[in-house]
Design a protein around this motif. Structure first.
Motif, PDB file in Angstrom:
ATOM      1  N   UNK A 165       0.838  -1.204   0.000  1.00  0.00           N
ATOM      2  CA  UNK A 165       0.000   0.000   0.000  1.00  0.00           C
ATOM      3  C   UNK A 165       0.874   1.255   0.000  1.00  0.00           C
ATOM      4  N   UNK A 166       1.922   1.224   0.812  1.00  0.00           N
ATOM      5  CA  UNK A 166       2.834   2.363   0.901  1.00  0.00           C
ATOM      6  C   UNK A 166       3.497   2.648  -0.441  1.00  0.00           C
ATOM      7  N   UNK A 167       3.961   1.606  -1.109  1.00  0.00           N
ATOM      8  CA  UNK A 167       4.631   1.783  -2.396  1.00  0.00           C
ATOM      9  C   UNK A 167       3.660   2.249  -3.476  1.00  0.00           C
ATOM     10  N   UNK A 168       2.440   1.716  -3.438  1.00  0.00           N
ATOM     11  CA  UNK A 168       1.458   2.048  -4.475  1.00  0.00           C
ATOM     12  C   UNK A 168       1.004   3.498  -4.368  1.00  0.00           C
ATOM     13  N   UNK A 169       0.866   3.986  -3.132  1.00  0.00           N
ATOM     14  CA  UNK A 169       0.350   5.342  -2.933  1.00  0.00           C
ATOM     15  C   UNK A 169       1.449   6.361  -2.657  1.00  0.00           C
ATOM     16  N   UNK A 170       2.678   5.891  -2.511  1.00  0.00           N
ATOM     17  CA  UNK A 170       3.779   6.805  -2.260  1.00  0.00           C
ATOM     18  C   UNK A 170       3.709   7.487  -0.908  1.00  0.00           C
ATOM     19  N   UNK A 171       3.197   6.763   0.083  1.00  0.00           N
ATOM     20  CA  UNK A 171       3.089   7.318   1.433  1.00  0.00           C
ATOM     21  C   UNK A 171       3.685   6.332   2.423  1.00  0.00           C
ATOM     22  N   UNK A 172       4.094   6.852   3.564  1.00  0.00           N
ATOM     23  CA  UNK A 172       4.652   5.998   4.608  1.00  0.00           C
ATOM     24  C   UNK A 172       3.549   5.546   5.562  1.00  0.00           C
ATOM     25  N   UNK A 173       3.511   4.259   5.851  1.00  0.00           N
ATOM     26  CA  UNK A 173       2.575   3.722   6.825  1.00  0.00           C
ATOM     27  C   UNK A 173       3.252   3.765   8.190  1.00  0.00           C
ATOM     28  N   UNK A 174       2.706   4.518   9.103  1.00  0.00           N
ATOM     29  CA  UNK A 174       3.319   4.676  10.416  1.00  0.00           C
ATOM     30  C   UNK A 174       2.953   3.508  11.333  1.00  0.00           C
ATOM     31  N   UNK A 175       3.763   3.260  12.375  1.00  0.00           N
ATOM     32  CA  UNK A 175       3.436   2.216  13.349  1.00  0.00           C
ATOM     33  C   UNK A 175       2.056   2.430  13.980  1.00  0.00           C
ATOM     34  N   UNK A 176       1.690   3.694  14.171  1.00  0.00           N
ATOM     35  CA  UNK A 176       0.389   3.995  14.766  1.00  0.00           C
ATOM     36  C   UNK A 176      -0.761   3.530  13.875  1.00  0.00           C
ATOM     37  N   UNK A 177      -0.533   3.531  12.557  1.00  0.00           N
ATOM     38  CA  UNK A 177      -1.577   3.124  11.621  1.00  0.00           C
ATOM     39  C   UNK A 177      -1.711   1.610  11.528  1.00  0.00           C
ATOM     40  N   UNK A 178      -0.612   0.887  11.665  1.00  0.00           N
ATOM     41  CA  UNK A 178      -0.674  -0.565  11.539  1.00  0.00           C
ATOM     42  C   UNK A 178      -0.994  -1.254  12.867  1.00  0.00           C
ATOM     43  N   UNK A 179      -0.716  -0.615  13.994  1.00  0.00           N
ATOM     44  CA  UNK A 179      -0.953  -1.238  15.295  1.00  0.00           C
ATOM     45  C   UNK A 179      -2.391  -1.710  15.502  1.00  0.00           C
ATOM     46  N   UNK A 180      -3.419  -0.913  15.128  1.00  0.00           N
ATOM     47  CA  UNK A 180      -4.795  -1.416  15.301  1.00  0.00           C
ATOM     48  C   UNK A 180      -5.065  -2.683  14.498  1.00  0.00           C
ATOM     49  N   UNK A 181      -4.369  -2.868  13.395  1.00  0.00           N
ATOM     50  CA  UNK A 181      -4.556  -4.063  12.582  1.00  0.00           C
ATOM     51  C   UNK A 181      -3.899  -5.285  13.231  1.00  0.00           C
ATOM     52  N   UNK A 182      -2.772  -5.078  13.915  1.00  0.00           N
ATOM     53  CA  UNK A 182      -2.200  -6.164  14.711  1.00  0.00           C
ATOM     54  C   UNK A 182      -3.198  -6.598  15.789  1.00  0.00           C
ATOM     55  N   UNK A 183      -3.871  -5.635  16.370  1.00  0.00           N
ATOM     56  CA  UNK A 183      -4.847  -5.954  17.414  1.00  0.00           C
ATOM     57  C   UNK A 183      -6.054  -6.689  16.823  1.00  0.00           C
ATOM     58  N   UNK A 184      -6.440  -6.330  15.606  1.00  0.00           N
ATOM     59  CA  UNK A 184      -7.511  -7.073  14.934  1.00  0.00           C
ATOM     60  C   UNK A 184      -7.108  -8.530  14.748  1.00  0.00           C
ATOM     61  N   UNK A 185      -5.894  -8.741  14.284  1.00  0.00           N
ATOM     62  CA  UNK A 185      -5.427 -10.113  14.081  1.00  0.00           C
ATOM     63  C   UNK A 185      -5.402 -10.879  15.398  1.00  0.00           C
ATOM     64  N   UNK A 186      -4.891 -10.249  16.443  1.00  0.00           N
ATOM     65  CA  UNK A 186      -4.836 -10.914  17.746  1.00  0.00           C
ATOM     66  C   UNK A 186      -6.237 -11.256  18.251  1.00  0.00           C
ATOM     67  N   UNK A 187      -7.175 -10.363  17.996  1.00  0.00           N
ATOM     68  CA  UNK A 187      -8.563 -10.591  18.420  1.00  0.00           C
ATOM     69  C   UNK A 187      -9.135 -11.829  17.736  1.00  0.00           C
ATOM     70  N   UNK A 188      -8.901 -11.952  16.432  1.00  0.00           N
ATOM     71  CA  UNK A 188      -9.442 -13.104  15.712  1.00  0.00           C
ATOM     72  C   UNK A 188      -8.588 -14.360  15.901  1.00  0.00           C
ATOM     73  N   UNK A 189      -7.295 -14.215  16.185  1.00  0.00           N
ATOM     74  CA  UNK A 189      -6.502 -15.378  16.598  1.00  0.00           C
ATOM     75  C   UNK A 189      -7.177 -16.041  17.794  1.00  0.00           C
ATOM     76  N   UNK A 190      -7.564 -15.214  18.767  1.00  0.00           N
ATOM     77  CA  UNK A 190      -8.206 -15.736  19.976  1.00  0.00           C
ATOM     78  C   UNK A 190      -9.579 -16.321  19.670  1.00  0.00           C
ATOM     79  N   UNK A 191     -10.303 -15.688  18.765  1.00  0.00           N
ATOM     80  CA  UNK A 191     -11.642 -16.155  18.408  1.00  0.00           C
ATOM     81  C   UNK A 191     -11.620 -17.557  17.788  1.00  0.00           C
TER      82      UNK A 191
END
Length: 215
Positions: A165-191
């Protein structure tokens, strides 16, 4: 409520429209791979969670970007356009289209994302108001995760998706932006009781949706 067959028909209609408007047919796979992969991800995960309707979330994931190709022409955020297109035929798919870009249904400040909304504050305000009155569901969260694990190549990791996504749009994805997605994965890992990457057979290598196609 739309069926998988009807959702596929909507995507086919969109493809024909885009080609009529000048899109080269051979480039369509980039869109189709993403939405069909997201649909497979959502269906696979939902099938492991008691009480979730796998077909319904599959349809919602398939249609989450139904107006993505119209965004620049309309100069409006594609989530708003998708919601307006789907709200009278499939409420859950409409909601998924509206909210899929915002993990945990948390909307960033308008000043940070005004360009995403083509500087239309009224569209931003509509989503903010909707979120305030809408109780977050597992269906909302699952479409957000599916979108975050699917790109034009198939199933990928969160890191691979962010890099693409970063390469396609020419923008940097910050840790703050990806962290909620790690939490989504962890939530469904548990599910589901296992690592989602293992369930999807991701193994840090892209898997084409054609290798794991919808039945």
């Amino acid at each position: 409520m739309l069926t998988i067959k009807k959702a596929k028909a909507l995507i086919q209609e969109l493809k024909e429209k885009e080609i009529t408007l000048g899109r080269k047919a051979e480039t369509w796979f980039t869109y189709e791979n993403h939405v069909m992969t997201a649909a497979n991800i959502a269906k696979t995960i939902a099938s492991k969670i008691p009480g979730m309707n796998a077909e319904n979330v599959c349809v919602s994931a398939m249609l989450h970007d139904i107006c993505r190709t119209e965004e620049d022409r309309e100069q409006r955020f594609h989530g708003i356009l998708g919601y307006e297109k789907l709200k009278d035929i499939d409420e859950q798919s409409a909601i998924s289209a509206l909210l899929h870009s915002f993990p945990w249904n948390i909307l960033p400040e308008y000043e940070q994302y005004s360009q995403m909304f083509f500087y239309k504050k009224e569209d931003y305000d509509f989503i903010a108001s909707f979120i305030k009155s809408h109780q977050t569901t597992d269906e909302d969260l699952l479409i957000q995760l599916a979108d975050s694990l699917a790109n034009k190549d198939g199933v990928v990791t969160l890191e691979q998706r962010a890099k693409e996504y970063s390469e396609r749009h020419g923008i940097e994805i910050t840790p703050e932006e990806i962290e909620p997605r790690y939490k989504l994965k962890a939530y469904f890992d548990a599910k589901v009781g296992c690592d989602i990457y293992d369930l999807l057979k991701c193994n840090h290598h892209p898997i084409s949706y054609k290798e794991k196609c919808l039945k």
